[in-house]
Design an enzyme around this catalytic site. Structure first.
Site, PDB file in Angstrom:
ATOM      1  N   SER A  49       0.334  -0.722  -0.491  1.00 59.88           N
ATOM      2  CA  SER A  49      -0.181  -0.200  -0.037  1.00 59.88           C
ATOM      3  C   SER A  49       1.235   1.342   0.028  1.00 59.88           C
ATOM      4  O   SER A  49       0.437   1.863  -0.236  1.00 59.88           O
ATOM      5  CB  SER A  49      -0.940   0.166   1.102  1.00 59.88           C
ATOM      6  OG  SER A  49      -0.192  -0.095   2.465  1.00 59.88           O
ATOM      7  N   ASN A 136      -2.905  -2.924  13.354  1.00 62.22           N
ATOM      8  CA  ASN A 136      -4.165  -2.682  12.877  1.00 62.22           C
ATOM      9  C   ASN A 136      -4.221  -1.369  13.910  1.00 62.22           C
ATOM     10  O   ASN A 136      -5.123  -0.529  13.541  1.00 62.22           O
ATOM     11  CB  ASN A 136      -4.070  -4.215  13.539  1.00 62.22           C
ATOM     12  CG  ASN A 136      -3.588  -5.503  12.730  1.00 62.22           C
ATOM     13  OD1 ASN A 136      -3.290  -4.947  11.752  1.00 62.22           O
ATOM     14  ND2 ASN A 136      -4.262  -6.181  13.014  1.00 62.22           N
ATOM     15  N   THR A 181     -40.455  25.167 -10.162  1.00 58.07           N
ATOM     16  CA  THR A 181     -40.658  24.270  -9.925  1.00 58.07           C
ATOM     17  C   THR A 181     -41.469  22.867 -11.521  1.00 58.07           C
ATOM     18  O   THR A 181     -41.834  23.974 -12.148  1.00 58.07           O
ATOM     19  CB  THR A 181     -42.357  24.216  -8.775  1.00 58.07           C
ATOM     20  OG1 THR A 181     -43.596  24.433 -10.164  1.00 58.07           O
ATOM     21  CG2 THR A 181     -41.870  25.026  -7.981  1.00 58.07           C
ATOM     22  N   HIS A 182     -41.096  21.957 -11.147  1.00 59.15           N
ATOM     23  CA  HIS A 182     -40.952  20.900 -12.379  1.00 59.15           C
ATOM     24  C   HIS A 182     -39.896  21.701 -13.511  1.00 59.15           C
ATOM     25  O   HIS A 182     -40.506  21.359 -14.936  1.00 59.15           O
ATOM     26  CB  HIS A 182     -42.217  20.659 -12.785  1.00 59.15           C
ATOM     27  CG  HIS A 182     -43.261  20.266 -11.961  1.00 59.15           C
ATOM     28  ND1 HIS A 182     -43.216  18.941 -11.245  1.00 59.15           N
ATOM     29  CD2 HIS A 182     -44.087  21.146 -11.000  1.00 59.15           C
ATOM     30  CE1 HIS A 182     -44.161  19.314 -10.111  1.00 59.15           C
ATOM     31  NE2 HIS A 182     -44.385  19.997  -9.856  1.00 59.15           N
ATOM     32  N   SER A 303     -14.114  25.782 -27.613  1.00 60.58           N
ATOM     33  CA  SER A 303     -14.327  24.297 -28.212  1.00 60.58           C
ATOM     34  C   SER A 303     -13.441  24.897 -29.372  1.00 60.58           C
ATOM     35  O   SER A 303     -12.817  25.669 -29.555  1.00 60.58           O
ATOM     36  CB  SER A 303     -15.586  24.130 -29.170  1.00 60.58           C
ATOM     37  OG  SER A 303     -15.392  23.202 -29.805  1.00 60.58           O
ATOM     38  N   LYS A 309     -17.766  29.369 -28.503  1.00 60.71           N
ATOM     39  CA  LYS A 309     -17.963  28.162 -27.159  1.00 60.71           C
ATOM     40  C   LYS A 309     -17.033  29.084 -26.172  1.00 60.71           C
ATOM     41  O   LYS A 309     -16.439  29.181 -25.895  1.00 60.71           O
ATOM     42  CB  LYS A 309     -18.135  26.876 -27.363  1.00 60.71           C
ATOM     43  CG  LYS A 309     -18.837  26.122 -28.275  1.00 60.71           C
ATOM     44  CD  LYS A 309     -20.582  26.541 -28.301  1.00 60.71           C
ATOM     45  CE  LYS A 309     -20.578  24.885 -26.648  1.00 60.71           C
ATOM     46  NZ  LYS A 309     -21.005  23.173 -27.833  1.00 60.71           N
ATOM     47  N   ASN A 311     -17.359  26.776 -22.738  1.00 66.50           N
ATOM     48  CA  ASN A 311     -18.147  25.883 -21.853  1.00 66.50           C
ATOM     49  C   ASN A 311     -18.051  25.829 -20.051  1.00 66.50           C
ATOM     50  O   ASN A 311     -16.934  26.460 -19.999  1.00 66.50           O
ATOM     51  CB  ASN A 311     -17.951  24.626 -22.456  1.00 66.50           C
ATOM     52  CG  ASN A 311     -18.165  24.313 -24.058  1.00 66.50           C
ATOM     53  OD1 ASN A 311     -19.262  25.060 -24.387  1.00 66.50           O
ATOM     54  ND2 ASN A 311     -17.520  23.704 -24.612  1.00 66.50           N
ATOM     55  N   GLU A 316     -19.577  21.441 -14.820  1.00 61.53           N
ATOM     56  CA  GLU A 316     -20.125  20.026 -15.631  1.00 61.53           C
ATOM     57  C   GLU A 316     -18.653  19.043 -14.792  1.00 61.53           C
ATOM     58  O   GLU A 316     -19.432  18.061 -14.687  1.00 61.53           O
ATOM     59  CB  GLU A 316     -19.423  20.765 -16.912  1.00 61.53           C
ATOM     60  CG  GLU A 316     -20.393  21.496 -17.822  1.00 61.53           C
ATOM     61  CD  GLU A 316     -20.451  20.945 -19.213  1.00 61.53           C
ATOM     62  OE1 GLU A 316     -21.139  21.524 -19.730  1.00 61.53           O
ATOM     63  OE2 GLU A 316     -19.048  21.354 -19.281  1.00 61.53           O
ATOM     64  N   TYR A 343      -9.330  -6.964  12.296  1.00 61.11           N
ATOM     65  CA  TYR A 343      -8.802  -6.408  10.758  1.00 61.11           C
ATOM     66  C   TYR A 343      -8.513  -7.471  10.155  1.00 61.11           C
ATOM     67  O   TYR A 343      -8.381  -8.665  10.408  1.00 61.11           O
ATOM     68  CB  TYR A 343      -7.530  -6.114  11.807  1.00 61.11           C
ATOM     69  CG  TYR A 343      -6.619  -5.523  10.651  1.00 61.11           C
ATOM     70  CD1 TYR A 343      -6.437  -3.517  10.024  1.00 61.11           C
ATOM     71  CD2 TYR A 343      -5.874  -6.005   9.399  1.00 61.11           C
ATOM     72  CE1 TYR A 343      -6.110  -3.615   8.759  1.00 61.11           C
ATOM     73  CE2 TYR A 343      -5.422  -5.555   8.915  1.00 61.11           C
ATOM     74  CZ  TYR A 343      -5.536  -4.676   7.680  1.00 61.11           C
ATOM     75  OH  TYR A 343      -5.096  -3.927   7.550  1.00 61.11           O
ATOM     76  N   GLN A 348      -7.711  -2.084   3.845  1.00 59.79           N
ATOM     77  CA  GLN A 348      -6.349  -1.313   3.444  1.00 59.79           C
ATOM     78  C   GLN A 348      -7.052  -0.998   2.127  1.00 59.79           C
ATOM     79  O   GLN A 348      -6.353  -0.204   1.564  1.00 59.79           O
ATOM     80  CB  GLN A 348      -5.348  -2.420   2.930  1.00 59.79           C
ATOM     81  CG  GLN A 348      -4.041  -1.460   2.194  1.00 59.79           C
ATOM     82  CD  GLN A 348      -3.186  -2.681   2.052  1.00 59.79           C
ATOM     83  OE1 GLN A 348      -1.713  -2.707   3.144  1.00 59.79           O
ATOM     84  NE2 GLN A 348      -2.810  -2.627   0.950  1.00 59.79           N
ATOM     85  N   LYS A 351      -8.195   3.565   1.443  1.00 61.65           N
ATOM     86  CA  LYS A 351      -7.283   3.872   1.916  1.00 61.65           C
ATOM     87  C   LYS A 351      -7.510   4.789   0.261  1.00 61.65           C
ATOM     88  O   LYS A 351      -8.139   6.204   0.426  1.00 61.65           O
ATOM     89  CB  LYS A 351      -5.943   4.191   1.992  1.00 61.65           C
ATOM     90  CG  LYS A 351      -6.260   3.507   4.070  1.00 61.65           C
ATOM     91  CD  LYS A 351      -4.417   3.365   3.879  1.00 61.65           C
ATOM     92  CE  LYS A 351      -4.169   2.894   4.636  1.00 61.65           C
ATOM     93  NZ  LYS A 351      -4.974   1.569   4.885  1.00 61.65           N
TER      94      LYS A 351
HETATM   95  N1  ARG Z   1      -1.163  -1.420   5.383  1.00 62.44           N
HETATM   96  C1  ARG Z   1      -1.880  -2.082   6.003  1.00 62.44           C
HETATM   97  C2  ARG Z   1      -3.341  -1.092   5.920  1.00 62.44           C
HETATM   98  O1  ARG Z   1      -3.801  -0.335   5.094  1.00 62.44           O
HETATM   99  C3  ARG Z   1      -1.310  -1.750   7.631  1.00 62.44           C
HETATM  100  C4  ARG Z   1      -2.227  -2.359   8.417  1.00 62.44           C
HETATM  101  C5  ARG Z   1      -1.216  -3.819   8.629  1.00 62.44           C
HETATM  102  N2  ARG Z   1      -1.530  -4.618   9.164  1.00 62.44           N
HETATM  103  C6  ARG Z   1      -2.003  -6.161   8.772  1.00 62.44           C
HETATM  104  N3  ARG Z   1      -2.130  -7.278  10.450  1.00 62.44           N
HETATM  105  N4  ARG Z   1      -1.012  -6.377   7.765  1.00 62.44           N
HETATM  106  O2  ARG Z   1      -4.478  -1.732   6.619  1.00 62.44           O
END
Ligand code: ARG
Length: 486
Positions: A49, A136, A181-182, A303, A309, A311, A316, A343, A348, A351
Site C-alpha cells: 500500500s 492494526n 418548480t418542475h 471548443s 463556444k 463552456n 460540469e 482486522y 487497506q 484508503k
Molecule cells: N497497510 C495496512 C492497512 O492499510 C496496515 C495494517 C497491516 N496490518 C496487518 N496485519 N497486515 O490496513
C-alpha cells in the site's frame, strides 16, 4: 499457466509504473532480487500500500512520537531510547519533506518504511518503538489523524464558499428571477434568496462534518493487533498528546471498523450533491435561451472546433465528480459489509477511495469558492424570462382571496384568465380591467398592483420568504454568523 501469469505480470507491471510513477517500483532490480518466482513480484504489488498510504507519513510520525513518549513515561522504554526515536523521526520528517526519503515497495506500507528507516538511523531503539503496538491500531490511528485534519480544512473551505455566495446574494437582494418548480416558471424570487438557499445547504454540510469530527477524533492506539497488549500502557496519555478527545473502549472494534471513514464519505457525498445541484443551475443559467449569468473566463473553456463556444467546464466537472465521490461511499460500505471481526487486509482498501474523496471535495470547494464571486448577473434576461410564464398568477389568486373568494374558486378564475392571456399571447397585467372582470366581479383596478413582479416579491414577507426585506434580514444574519467565526 506460466504463460498466463507472465502476461499478467507484464500487464500489471506496466500499469503500476503508469499509475504511481514510483521510481522504485519501476526499477525492478531494486527489489526483485529477493524473490525467486515472478509471482511474488505480482503479489507484492497486489498487496502493498506504500504507493498510496505514504500520504499518511505525517500522521504516522505524530502517532509514533506520542506512542514513544508514552512508552518512556511508563518505563517500558528508556529516556535515551525516546531521545533517539525523537531525533530519528525529526530526520525522517525532513527527508520526507525534502523528497529525499526512499520509499521501498518491498517494505509494503508507510508504517514499515518509516520504522525501517528509523532503525537504520538509530539502531535498536528504533526496533523498540513497536512495543505494545501493532500496525492494526497504528493504521487506524493514522487515518483518524489524517481525516481529522482534512475535516478542519473542508470546514474552512465550506465557510469560504458561504462567504462567496453571501457576497453575491447581498448584491442581488432586489434582483428578480423566475423561481421554478418542475423546471416550469412558478413564481418570482429574489436571486439573492436563491443563492442563500445554498448557504443554508452548505451550513448543514459544515455541521455534519463537525459532528463527524467528534467520532473521528478518538484514539484507537493500545488495541494493538486486536486484543490489547500485556504492557502497562497509558492510552489516555497518548490521546492527550495527540489532542484527541478520548480513547476507544473496545480493542476489537478499534482495529476493525472504518465507520468513521464511511461517515466522512457520506458527509462528502452530500456536500458534492449540493455542489452538483448548484452546478446544474449554473450550467443552464449560462446556456443560450436563459442567459441569466456569465461565469468568469478562467473557469470556462472554449471548443476546439466551434469558435463561439464558452463552456462551463468547472461546474460540469464538479457535477461529474459528484458521481465519483458517491461511488466511493458505496465502495466503502461494500468493503465493510462482509468483514468478520477484527482486522482484515480488506481494510487497506479504505484508503484510495477515502483519499480521492478528500482530494475531490477539497479541489471542488476551492474552485467554487473562487468562481462564485466572479459570476456576472444578467438582470435583464432574468426579468425578461418572467414576462413569459404568468409568474404572478398565484398573487392574482391571493388577491381574490383577500377580497373574500375561497382559494379554490380564486384558483379557477385565475386559471381562466391565464388561458385568455395565453390565447392573446400577452401577460396577465396586459389584460384590460374589462377582460379581467369577466372572470370575477370582485376584480378591480387595484389588481394590477398584485400582478407586478416587485409586488409579488414584497408580499412574501415572513421568515424564510423571498421579500427583499426578509432577504436583507437573512443577509445580515449570515454576515453576523460568518464574522463571528473568523
Ligand atoms: N497497510 C495496512 C492497512 O492499510 C496496515 C495494517 C497491516 N496490518 C496487518 N496485519 N497486515 O490496513
Amino acid at each position: 499457466m506460466t504463460c498466463f501469469y507472465s502476461e499478467l505480470e507484464k500487464m500489471s507491471s506496466e500499469n503500476h509504473v503508469k499509475l504511481h510513477a514510483d521510481p522504485l517500483a519501476s526499477k525492478k532490480e531494486a527489489w526483485s532480487g529477493r524473490f525467486s518466482e515472478p509471482m511474488a513480484d505480482f503479489v507484492l504489488r497486489y498487496t502493498a500500500s506504500v504507493g498510496f498510504d505514504k500520504r499518511l507519513a505525517k500522521a504516522d510520525i505524530a502517532g509514533s512520537l506520542a506512542h514513544a513518549r508514552m512508552l518512556a513515561k511508563t518505563g517500558i522504554i528508556s529516556k535515551e531510547d525516546l531521545a533517539a526515536i525523537e531525533r530519528g523521526m525529526k530526520q525522517i520528517s525532513e527527508e520526507i519533506k525534502n523528497n529525499t526519503f526512499k520509499w521501498k515497495l518491498e517494505l509494503e506500507d508507510v508504517h514499515l518504511n518509516i520504522e525501517a528507516r528509523l532503525t537504520h538511523l538509530i539502531g535498536d531503539a528504533g526496533k523498540r518503538l513497536h512495543t505494545g503496538r501493532s500496525r492494526n491500531d497504528q493504521v487506524a490511528l493514522d487515518i483518524r489523524l489524517y481525516v481529522r485534519d482534512q475535516i478542519k480544512l473542508i470546514v474552512s473551505l465550506l465557510e469560504h464558499l458561504q462567504h462567496s455566495l453571501l457576497s453575491v446574494a447581498e448584491k442581488n437582494i432586489d434582483t428578480i428571477m423566475p423561481g421554478f418548480t418542475h423546471m416550469q416558471i412558478a413564481q418570482p424570487v429574489s436571486f439573492g434568496h436563491h443563492l442563500l438557499a445554498y448557504v443554508e445547504m452548505f451550513e448543514r454540510d459544515r455541521q455534519r462534518f463537525l459532528d463527524c469530527f467528534k467520532r473521528v477524533n478518538v484514539s484507537p492506539l493500545g488495541a494493538a493487533a486486536l486484543a490489547g497488549t500485556t504492557y502497562p500502557i497509558d492510552r489516555e496519555f497518548v490521546a492527550s498528546q495527540l489532542e484527541m478527545d478520548s480513547v476507544t473502549q473496545n480493542s476489537l472494534d478499534s482495529v476493525s471498523d472504518r465507520d468513521f471513514a464511511v461517515e466522512f464519505c457520506s458527509c462528502a457525498s452530500l456536500t458534492m450533491v449540493h455542489i452538483s445541484r448548484l452546478s446544474e443551475e449554473l450550467i443552464y443559467w449560462m446556456s443560450f435561451g436563459f442567459g441569466f449569468i456569465e461565469l468568469p473566463d478562467r473557469f470556462t473553456t472554449g471548443s476546439s472546433i466551434m469558435p463561439q463556444k464558452k463552456n462551463p467546464d468547472v461546474p460540469e466537472a464538479a457535477r461529474g465528480k459528484t458521481g465519483r465521490v458517491v461511488g466511493h461511499l458505496m465502495g466503502l460500505l461494500m468493503l465493510m459489509k462482509g468483514q468478520p471481526l477484527a482486522y482484515n487486509k480488506d481494510n487497506q482498501e479504505d484508503k484510495e477511495p477515502l483519499f480521492d474523496t478528500i482530494d475531490t471535495v477539497v479541489d471542488t470547494l476551492r474552485a467554487f469558492a473562487e468562481m462564485i464571486p466572479g459570476i456576472q448577473v444578467r438582470k435583464d434576461n432574468m426579468k425578461q424570462a418572467l414576462n413569459q410564464g404568468f409568474a404572478t398568477a398565484t398573487d392574482f389568486a391571493d388577491y381574490l382571496v383577500r377580497k373574500g373568494l375561497p382559494f379554490r374558486d380564486a384558483h379557477e378564475a385565475v386559471g381562466c384568465a391565464v388561458r385568455l392571456a395565453s390565447e392573446k399571447n400577452c401577460q396577465l397585467h396586459e389584460l384590460s380591467l374589462e377582460e379581467l372582470k369577466q372572470f370575477n366581479s370582485l376584480i378591480d383596478e387595484d389588481v394590477y398592483k398584485s400582478l407586478t413582479l416587485e409586488g409579488s416579491l414584497r408580499a412574501r414577507n415572513h421568515i424564510g420568504g423571498t421579500a427583499p426585506e426578509q432577504v436583507q434580514f437573512q443577509v445580515n444574519r449570515w454576515k453576523k454568523i460568518l464574522a463571528e467565526r473568523e
